[in-house]
Design a protein around this motif. Structure first.
Motif, short mmCIF file in Angstrom:
data_model
loop_
_atom_site.label_atom_id
_atom_site.label_comp_id
_atom_site.label_asym_id
_atom_site.label_seq_id
_atom_site.Cartn_x
_atom_site.Cartn_y
_atom_site.Cartn_z
N LYS A 41 0.83 -1.25 -0.20
CA LYS A 41 0.15 -0.34 0.25
C LYS A 41 0.88 1.25 -0.04
CE LYS A 41 -4.28 -1.64 1.85
NZ LYS A 41 -4.99 -1.71 2.91
N ALA A 42 1.64 1.40 0.75
CA ALA A 42 2.40 2.37 1.23
C ALA A 42 3.56 2.84 0.02
CB ALA A 42 2.95 2.71 2.65
N PRO A 43 3.48 3.92 -0.73
CA PRO A 43 4.58 3.93 -1.73
C PRO A 43 6.14 4.18 -0.74
CG PRO A 43 2.95 5.48 -2.38
CD PRO A 43 2.31 4.66 -0.92
N THR A 44 7.33 3.76 -1.22
CA THR A 44 8.59 4.02 -0.52
C THR A 44 9.47 4.86 -1.43
OG1 THR A 44 9.15 1.68 -0.89
CG2 THR A 44 8.29 2.10 1.03
N PHE A 45 10.13 5.81 -0.72
CA PHE A 45 10.96 6.74 -1.62
C PHE A 45 11.99 5.91 -2.13
CE2 PHE A 45 12.64 10.59 -2.74
CZ PHE A 45 14.13 10.49 -2.61
N LEU A 46 12.48 6.13 -3.65
CA LEU A 46 13.58 5.57 -4.16
C LEU A 46 14.48 6.88 -4.49
CD1 LEU A 46 12.04 3.14 -6.83
CD2 LEU A 46 13.23 2.53 -4.50
N PHE A 47 14.22 7.29 -5.34
CA PHE A 47 14.98 8.67 -5.79
C PHE A 47 14.50 10.00 -6.12
CE2 PHE A 47 18.67 5.86 -6.93
CZ PHE A 47 18.06 4.90 -7.58
N MET A 48 15.08 10.96 -5.90
CA MET A 48 14.79 12.26 -6.16
C MET A 48 15.76 13.11 -7.23
SD MET A 48 13.52 15.79 -4.00
CE MET A 48 15.17 16.15 -3.65
N LEU A 49 15.25 13.60 -8.31
CA LEU A 49 16.17 13.79 -9.43
C LEU A 49 15.77 15.46 -9.59
CD1 LEU A 49 15.30 10.83 -11.36
CD2 LEU A 49 17.82 11.35 -10.83
N THR A 50 16.88 16.18 -9.51
CA THR A 50 16.54 17.72 -9.78
C THR A 50 17.47 18.23 -11.07
OG1 THR A 50 18.12 18.39 -8.15
CG2 THR A 50 15.62 18.27 -7.64
N SER A 51 18.71 17.70 -11.41
CA SER A 51 19.45 18.14 -12.37
C SER A 51 19.31 17.35 -13.43
CB SER A 51 20.64 18.28 -11.55
OG SER A 51 20.93 19.34 -10.69
N SER A 52 19.34 17.57 -14.74
CA SER A 52 19.56 16.94 -15.93
C SER A 52 20.84 16.29 -16.02
CB SER A 52 19.41 17.80 -17.08
OG SER A 52 17.82 17.91 -17.48
N GLY A 53 20.89 15.22 -16.67
CA GLY A 53 22.20 14.36 -16.75
C GLY A 53 22.97 13.84 -15.76
N ILE A 54 22.63 13.68 -14.74
CA ILE A 54 23.09 13.35 -13.55
C ILE A 54 22.49 12.06 -13.06
CG2 ILE A 54 24.02 13.63 -11.07
CD1 ILE A 54 24.11 16.66 -11.86
N GLU A 55 23.09 10.90 -13.26
CA GLU A 55 22.69 9.53 -12.60
C GLU A 55 22.69 9.55 -11.16
OE1 GLU A 55 24.60 5.84 -13.39
OE2 GLU A 55 22.75 5.21 -14.38
N LYS A 56 21.49 9.09 -10.66
CA LYS A 56 21.71 8.55 -9.36
C LYS A 56 21.43 7.27 -9.23
CE LYS A 56 20.29 12.62 -6.90
NZ LYS A 56 19.64 13.09 -5.53
N LYS A 57 22.00 6.61 -8.26
CA LYS A 57 22.22 5.10 -8.26
C LYS A 57 22.22 4.49 -6.77
CE LYS A 57 25.46 1.52 -10.33
NZ LYS A 57 24.54 1.16 -11.19
N SER A 58 21.61 3.29 -6.66
CA SER A 58 21.24 2.65 -5.35
C SER A 58 21.16 1.36 -5.67
CB SER A 58 20.07 3.21 -4.64
OG SER A 58 19.89 2.47 -3.42
N GLY A 59 22.44 0.85 -5.44
CA GLY A 59 22.56 -0.71 -5.78
C GLY A 59 22.27 -1.09 -6.99
N ARG A 60 21.43 -1.81 -7.53
CA ARG A 60 20.92 -2.28 -8.83
C ARG A 60 19.74 -1.05 -9.54
NH1 ARG A 60 17.89 -5.64 -8.47
NH2 ARG A 60 17.26 -6.02 -6.48
N LEU A 61 19.59 -0.30 -8.78
CA LEU A 61 18.79 0.83 -9.35
C LEU A 61 19.39 1.97 -9.49
CD1 LEU A 61 16.77 -1.16 -7.57
CD2 LEU A 61 15.46 0.64 -7.40
N SER A 62 18.94 2.83 -10.82
CA SER A 62 19.71 3.88 -11.20
C SER A 62 18.66 4.74 -11.98
CB SER A 62 20.85 3.66 -12.16
OG SER A 62 20.59 2.97 -13.28
N SER A 63 18.61 5.98 -11.93
CA SER A 63 17.91 6.82 -12.70
C SER A 63 18.42 8.20 -13.18
CB SER A 63 16.58 7.12 -11.50
OG SER A 63 15.59 7.98 -12.45
N ILE A 64 17.84 8.57 -14.20
CA ILE A 64 18.45 9.96 -14.83
C ILE A 64 17.26 10.75 -15.25
CG2 ILE A 64 18.66 8.93 -17.08
CD1 ILE A 64 21.45 10.39 -16.86
N LEU A 65 17.75 11.96 -15.38
CA LEU A 65 16.51 12.96 -15.72
C LEU A 65 17.04 14.07 -16.81
CD1 LEU A 65 13.81 14.65 -15.09
CD2 LEU A 65 15.73 16.07 -13.56
N ASP A 66 16.14 14.06 -17.59
CA ASP A 66 16.43 15.02 -19.17
C ASP A 66 15.46 15.98 -18.91
OD1 ASP A 66 16.60 16.10 -21.44
OD2 ASP A 66 17.27 14.42 -22.38
#
Lengths: 110, 116
Positions: A41-66
Protein backbone atom coordinates in the motif's frame (compact mmCIF):
# COMPACT_ATOMS: atom_id res chain seq x y z
CA UNK A 1 -3.20 20.54 -17.16
CA UNK A 2 -0.32 18.80 -15.40
CA UNK A 3 0.49 15.40 -16.84
CA UNK A 4 2.80 12.57 -15.82
CA UNK A 5 2.77 9.54 -18.10
CA UNK A 6 4.55 6.26 -17.39
CA UNK A 7 5.31 3.43 -19.75
CA UNK A 8 4.92 0.58 -20.02
CA UNK A 9 1.90 0.17 -17.75
CA UNK A 10 2.81 -3.42 -17.11
CA UNK A 11 5.97 -5.47 -17.60
CA UNK A 12 6.74 -9.13 -16.95
CA UNK A 13 10.33 -10.34 -17.08
CA UNK A 14 12.46 -13.18 -15.79
CA UNK A 15 14.75 -12.94 -12.82
CA UNK A 16 18.14 -11.60 -13.86
CA UNK A 17 16.81 -9.46 -16.70
CA UNK A 18 17.41 -5.71 -16.90
CA UNK A 19 14.38 -3.43 -17.14
CA UNK A 20 13.91 0.23 -18.06
CA UNK A 21 10.85 2.14 -16.90
CA UNK A 22 9.91 5.43 -18.50
CA UNK A 23 8.31 8.61 -17.21
CA UNK A 24 7.46 11.72 -19.21
CA UNK A 25 5.92 14.86 -17.80
CA UNK A 26 4.33 18.19 -18.59
CA UNK A 27 4.07 20.21 -15.41
CA UNK A 28 4.11 23.91 -14.74
CA UNK A 29 6.56 25.14 -12.16
CA UNK A 30 8.54 21.88 -12.20
CA UNK A 31 10.97 21.43 -9.33
CA UNK A 32 12.01 17.78 -9.18
CA UNK A 33 11.08 14.24 -10.20
CA UNK A 34 10.76 11.38 -7.78
CA UNK A 35 10.53 7.62 -8.10
CA UNK A 36 8.64 5.49 -5.58
CA UNK A 37 8.23 1.73 -5.16
CA UNK A 38 4.78 0.53 -4.05
CA UNK A 39 4.61 -3.10 -2.97
CA UNK A 40 1.49 -3.36 -0.88
CA UNK A 41 0.00 0.00 0.00
CA UNK A 42 2.50 2.67 1.11
CA UNK A 43 4.81 4.05 -1.59
CA UNK A 44 8.43 4.07 -0.47
CA UNK A 45 10.89 6.65 -1.75
CA UNK A 46 13.64 5.62 -4.18
CA UNK A 47 15.16 8.68 -5.83
CA UNK A 48 14.76 12.40 -6.24
CA UNK A 49 16.20 14.03 -9.36
CA UNK A 50 16.53 17.74 -9.87
CA UNK A 51 19.37 18.15 -12.37
CA UNK A 52 19.56 16.91 -15.94
CA UNK A 53 22.08 14.26 -16.90
CA UNK A 54 23.21 13.31 -13.42
CA UNK A 55 22.61 9.65 -12.71
CA UNK A 56 21.45 8.63 -9.27
CA UNK A 57 22.32 5.10 -8.23
CA UNK A 58 21.35 2.82 -5.39
CA UNK A 59 22.53 -0.75 -5.68
CA UNK A 60 20.95 -2.27 -8.78
CA UNK A 61 18.67 0.72 -9.35
CA UNK A 62 19.62 3.86 -11.20
CA UNK A 63 17.76 6.82 -12.61
CA UNK A 64 18.42 9.84 -14.77
CA UNK A 65 16.48 12.97 -15.69
CA UNK A 66 16.36 14.86 -18.99
CA UNK A 67 14.83 18.28 -18.35
CA UNK A 68 15.07 19.30 -21.98
CA UNK A 69 13.07 16.35 -23.28
CA UNK A 70 10.96 16.19 -20.08
CA UNK A 71 11.47 12.55 -19.16
CA UNK A 72 13.19 10.23 -16.77
CA UNK A 73 14.11 6.55 -16.80
CA UNK A 74 14.49 4.08 -13.98
CA UNK A 75 16.79 1.12 -14.64
CA UNK A 76 16.88 -2.05 -12.62
CA UNK A 77 19.66 -4.51 -13.42
CA UNK A 78 19.87 -8.18 -12.42
CA UNK A 79 16.23 -8.14 -11.34
CA UNK A 80 15.07 -10.25 -8.40
CA UNK A 81 11.59 -11.42 -7.43
CA UNK A 82 11.66 -8.87 -4.63
CA UNK A 83 11.70 -6.12 -7.23
CA UNK A 84 8.12 -7.02 -8.18
CA UNK A 85 6.05 -3.94 -7.37
CA UNK A 86 4.34 -0.92 -8.87
CA UNK A 87 6.87 1.82 -9.64
CA UNK A 88 5.48 5.33 -9.43
CA UNK A 89 6.94 8.45 -10.94
CA UNK A 90 5.95 11.81 -9.47
CA UNK A 91 6.94 15.40 -10.12
CA UNK A 92 6.90 18.22 -7.63
CA UNK A 93 4.89 21.20 -8.70
CA UNK A 94 6.00 24.03 -6.52
CA UNK A 95 7.77 23.09 -3.35
CA UNK A 96 5.55 20.36 -1.99
CA UNK A 97 2.79 19.27 -4.34
CA UNK A 98 3.33 15.84 -5.91
CA UNK A 99 1.70 14.87 -9.20
CA UNK A 100 1.89 11.13 -9.79
CA UNK A 101 1.87 9.05 -12.93
CA UNK A 102 -0.30 5.96 -13.18
CA UNK A 103 2.54 3.60 -12.34
CA UNK A 104 4.24 0.65 -14.00
CA UNK A 105 3.44 -2.78 -12.60
CA UNK A 106 6.61 -4.85 -12.74
CA UNK A 107 6.46 -8.60 -12.26
CA UNK A 108 9.65 -10.63 -11.95
CA UNK A 109 9.20 -14.35 -12.55
CA UNK A 110 11.71 -16.80 -11.08
CA UNK B 1 10.85 6.42 14.77
CA UNK B 2 7.19 5.49 14.36
CA UNK B 3 5.77 5.89 10.88
CA UNK B 4 2.52 7.40 9.68
CA UNK B 5 -0.41 5.57 11.26
CA UNK B 6 -3.80 5.13 9.60
CA UNK B 7 -7.01 3.42 10.60
CA UNK B 8 -8.99 1.52 9.72
CA UNK B 9 -6.99 -0.56 7.24
CA UNK B 10 -10.09 -1.77 5.42
CA UNK B 11 -13.66 -0.53 5.23
CA UNK B 12 -16.66 -1.81 3.31
CA UNK B 13 -19.78 0.33 3.15
CA UNK B 14 -22.86 0.69 0.99
CA UNK B 15 -23.34 3.68 -1.26
CA UNK B 16 -24.88 6.71 0.40
CA UNK B 17 -23.39 5.73 3.77
CA UNK B 18 -20.79 7.83 5.57
CA UNK B 19 -17.23 6.86 6.42
CA UNK B 20 -14.30 8.45 8.23
CA UNK B 21 -10.59 7.74 8.11
CA UNK B 22 -7.98 8.72 10.65
CA UNK B 23 -4.31 9.57 10.24
CA UNK B 24 -1.57 10.26 12.75
CA UNK B 25 1.56 11.69 11.10
CA UNK B 26 5.17 11.25 12.13
CA UNK B 27 5.87 13.30 15.25
CA UNK B 28 7.06 16.78 14.38
CA UNK B 29 5.84 16.71 10.78
CA UNK B 30 3.94 19.92 10.15
CA UNK B 31 2.62 19.02 6.72
CA UNK B 32 -0.01 16.33 6.21
CA UNK B 33 -1.48 15.07 2.93
CA UNK B 34 -4.44 12.94 1.98
CA UNK B 35 -4.28 11.08 -1.34
CA UNK B 36 -6.84 8.97 -3.17
CA UNK B 37 -5.49 6.05 -5.19
CA UNK B 38 -7.99 4.34 -7.46
CA UNK B 39 -7.03 0.85 -8.63
CA UNK B 40 -4.58 1.03 -11.52
CA UNK B 41 -3.85 4.73 -11.04
CA UNK B 42 -1.28 6.78 -9.18
CA UNK B 43 -2.17 8.63 -5.99
CA UNK B 44 -4.07 11.89 -6.43
CA UNK B 45 -3.72 14.65 -3.85
CA UNK B 46 -7.01 15.49 -2.17
CA UNK B 47 -5.90 17.94 0.49
CA UNK B 48 -2.72 19.30 2.05
CA UNK B 49 -2.47 20.78 5.54
CA UNK B 50 0.34 22.74 7.09
CA UNK B 51 -0.16 22.62 10.83
CA UNK B 52 -3.94 23.05 11.12
CA UNK B 53 -4.37 25.22 8.02
CA UNK B 54 -5.36 24.05 4.53
CA UNK B 55 -2.68 24.70 1.89
CA UNK B 56 -4.34 23.03 -1.09
CA UNK B 57 -7.77 21.42 -1.40
CA UNK B 58 -8.32 22.14 -5.08
CA UNK B 59 -8.99 18.47 -5.94
CA UNK B 60 -11.17 17.67 -2.95
CA UNK B 61 -14.82 17.01 -3.96
CA UNK B 62 -16.17 19.35 -1.36
CA UNK B 63 -19.81 18.38 -1.85
CA UNK B 64 -19.10 15.03 -0.20
CA UNK B 65 -15.55 15.04 1.17
CA UNK B 66 -14.32 16.95 4.20
CA UNK B 67 -11.11 16.87 6.20
CA UNK B 68 -9.85 18.48 9.34
CA UNK B 69 -6.69 18.71 11.37
CA UNK B 70 -7.92 20.64 14.35
CA UNK B 71 -4.85 20.60 16.60
CA UNK B 72 -2.26 20.43 13.87
CA UNK B 73 -1.41 16.80 14.59
CA UNK B 74 -3.77 13.99 13.59
CA UNK B 75 -6.37 14.34 10.88
CA UNK B 76 -9.67 12.84 9.76
CA UNK B 77 -11.04 12.54 6.24
CA UNK B 78 -14.79 12.02 5.86
CA UNK B 79 -16.97 11.01 2.93
CA UNK B 80 -20.67 11.68 3.19
CA UNK B 81 -22.49 10.25 1.28
CA UNK B 82 -20.22 7.73 -0.41
CA UNK B 83 -20.52 6.83 -4.09
CA UNK B 84 -19.37 3.72 -5.91
CA UNK B 85 -16.54 5.69 -7.55
CA UNK B 86 -15.08 6.50 -4.13
CA UNK B 87 -13.78 2.93 -3.88
CA UNK B 88 -10.03 3.41 -3.57
CA UNK B 89 -7.09 3.33 -1.21
CA UNK B 90 -6.83 6.50 0.85
CA UNK B 91 -3.22 7.29 1.68
CA UNK B 92 -2.03 9.73 4.30
CA UNK B 93 1.48 11.18 4.15
CA UNK B 94 3.45 13.65 6.21
CA UNK B 95 6.59 15.71 5.83
CA UNK B 96 8.73 18.22 7.65
CA UNK B 97 8.80 21.82 6.49
CA UNK B 98 12.32 22.98 5.83
CA UNK B 99 12.72 26.01 3.62
CA UNK B 100 11.43 26.03 0.08
CA UNK B 101 12.99 22.82 -1.16
CA UNK B 102 11.08 19.58 -1.47
CA UNK B 103 10.72 17.64 1.76
CA UNK B 104 10.31 13.88 1.49
CA UNK B 105 6.78 12.66 2.08
CA UNK B 106 6.41 9.54 4.21
CA UNK B 107 3.32 7.49 3.48
CA UNK B 108 1.11 5.50 5.79
CA UNK B 109 -0.22 2.00 4.97
CA UNK B 110 -3.48 3.38 3.61
CA UNK B 111 -7.15 2.54 4.08
CA UNK B 112 -8.80 0.42 1.41
CA UNK B 113 -12.41 1.56 0.96
CA UNK B 114 -14.93 -0.54 -0.93
CA UNK B 115 -18.30 1.02 -1.68
CA UNK B 116 -21.00 -1.48 -2.66
Amino acid sequence: EDKVVQSPLSLVVHEGDTVTLNCSYEVTNFRSLLWYKQEKKAPTFLFMLTSSGIEKKSGRLSSILDKKELFSILNITATQTGDSAVYLCAVTRGAQKLVFGQGTRLTINP
Amino acid sequence: EAGVAQSPRYKIIEKRQSVAFWCNPISGHATLYWYQQILGQGPKLLIQFQNNGVVDDSQLPKDRFSAERLKGVDSTLKIQPAKLEDSAVYLCASSLVRGRSYNEQFFGPGTRLTVL
